[in-house]
Scaffold this motif. Sequence first.
Motif, PDB file in Angstrom:
ATOM      1  N   PHE A   1      37.904  41.587  38.080  1.00  0.00           N
ATOM      2  CA  PHE A   1      36.703  40.869  38.509  1.00  0.00           C
ATOM      3  C   PHE A   1      35.711  40.712  37.356  1.00  0.00           C
ATOM      4  O   PHE A   1      34.991  39.704  37.278  1.00  0.00           O
ATOM      5  CB  PHE A   1      36.047  41.586  39.688  1.00  0.00           C
ATOM      6  N   ALA A   2      35.691  41.692  36.434  1.00  0.00           N
ATOM      7  CA  ALA A   2      34.832  41.557  35.255  1.00  0.00           C
ATOM      8  C   ALA A   2      35.296  40.387  34.391  1.00  0.00           C
ATOM      9  O   ALA A   2      34.483  39.580  33.911  1.00  0.00           O
ATOM     10  CB  ALA A   2      34.834  42.851  34.451  1.00  0.00           C
ATOM     11  N   ARG A   3      36.626  40.275  34.204  1.00  0.00           N
ATOM     12  CA  ARG A   3      37.159  39.151  33.439  1.00  0.00           C
ATOM     13  C   ARG A   3      36.864  37.830  34.157  1.00  0.00           C
ATOM     14  O   ARG A   3      36.537  36.824  33.518  1.00  0.00           O
ATOM     15  CB  ARG A   3      38.657  39.335  33.233  1.00  0.00           C
ATOM     16  N   LEU A   4      36.969  37.832  35.483  1.00  0.00           N
ATOM     17  CA  LEU A   4      36.670  36.636  36.254  1.00  0.00           C
ATOM     18  C   LEU A   4      35.230  36.192  36.023  1.00  0.00           C
ATOM     19  O   LEU A   4      34.944  34.997  35.875  1.00  0.00           O
ATOM     20  CB  LEU A   4      36.913  36.904  37.740  1.00  0.00           C
ATOM     21  N   GLY A   5      34.307  37.160  35.969  1.00  0.00           N
ATOM     22  CA  GLY A   5      32.919  36.835  35.705  1.00  0.00           C
ATOM     23  C   GLY A   5      32.728  36.226  34.327  1.00  0.00           C
ATOM     24  O   GLY A   5      31.945  35.276  34.149  1.00  0.00           O
ATOM     25  N   GLU A   6      33.443  36.752  33.333  1.00  0.00           N
ATOM     26  CA  GLU A   6      33.360  36.200  31.979  1.00  0.00           C
ATOM     27  C   GLU A   6      33.824  34.746  31.959  1.00  0.00           C
ATOM     28  O   GLU A   6      33.209  33.889  31.317  1.00  0.00           O
ATOM     29  CB  GLU A   6      34.224  37.031  31.023  1.00  0.00           C
ATOM     30  N   VAL A   7      34.929  34.489  32.654  1.00  0.00           N
ATOM     31  CA  VAL A   7      35.456  33.121  32.694  1.00  0.00           C
ATOM     32  C   VAL A   7      34.458  32.196  33.386  1.00  0.00           C
ATOM     33  O   VAL A   7      34.197  31.077  32.939  1.00  0.00           O
ATOM     34  CB  VAL A   7      36.822  33.081  33.407  1.00  0.00           C
ATOM     35  N   ARG A   8      33.883  32.663  34.485  1.00  0.00           N
ATOM     36  CA  ARG A   8      32.950  31.827  35.243  1.00  0.00           C
ATOM     37  C   ARG A   8      31.741  31.448  34.396  1.00  0.00           C
ATOM     38  O   ARG A   8      31.303  30.290  34.386  1.00  0.00           O
ATOM     39  CB  ARG A   8      32.497  32.565  36.509  1.00  0.00           C
TER      40      ARG A   8
END
Length: 319
Positions: free
Chosen positions: A77-84
């Motif tokens: 989810f942290a990586r997902l936030g970075e992508v977003r």
Amino acid sequence: MNWLEVHIDTNHEGLDATEAFLSGLGIDGVVIDDETEFHTFLEENRQSWDYVDEDLLKKESGASRITFYLEENEAGFARLGEVRIALEEFRHTHSNCGTLLMTLESLKEEDWAYGWQKYYKPLAIGNRLLVIPQWEQDTVSPGDRVPLILDPGLAFGTGSHATTRLCLEALEQAVKPGDTVLDLGCGSGILSIAALKLGAASATAVDIDENCINVAYENAALNGVGRDRYTVLSGDVLGDEGLVSSLGGDYDIVTANIVADVILGLAPMVRRFLKPRGLFLCSGIIDDRATEVADGLRRCGWAILESHEEDGWFAFVCR
């Protein structure tokens, strides 16, 4: 373990730029659905239909999508936030790439395995290699080709991406019996294992993701390659001098199928790993950065012996 299946909607013109954007964030194991494939299917199968629903045509028009997978945990989810966050900036500077809408869904590990198998089929590469999914090895005959059996899981490197194919084709031409090979950014281990199957005596593989250690060793075992000839390590060669020292030198070939920025970072240091007149095979270079990377390699003293391009991606063979 559960996974997040993440989709980014774009258009045909935006596929390369969006794929390069994700690659720059360290996300390389992607699945691409292209609207042009739907229309190609219609053209090639006209004998099978005499009417196509207009609503379906409208739905498929402009519908291109890139899908990738993250673990459904705190890190994912942290990586997902970075992508977003990065995607917002990318959207403002790439108005020609469609909606760039990001959506996600959750799937179980067994669903991921099935989904991966659906997209991953046997693939002939170059003149000698045949990449075979592990789950199809008993049903596929390699004939005169060298079989390379893989179960990549989530690690990058199946042979389906142009950058990997370019590296495999270059390796096929470069590897000689008895060679030693260093694979930087090994992912699934496909390049270093291929080198061993093509006649190299030994290979060392490195990836910044420690999960790649088990994946690469498991793929090596599928190909009858033992740890007496194959070593896999984890770490960042750009920032870990201890790792760099442990790798030693006198390799005949160094491969790096990564991204443009990392190749530029590696260019000044790769020579320490090579024998005199050894080869540096680098790929993962999107076309709009090919000139920049080539100039950077030359500034570091590399002569580009060969340049190869496929689907908007470049690979260089350097000495």
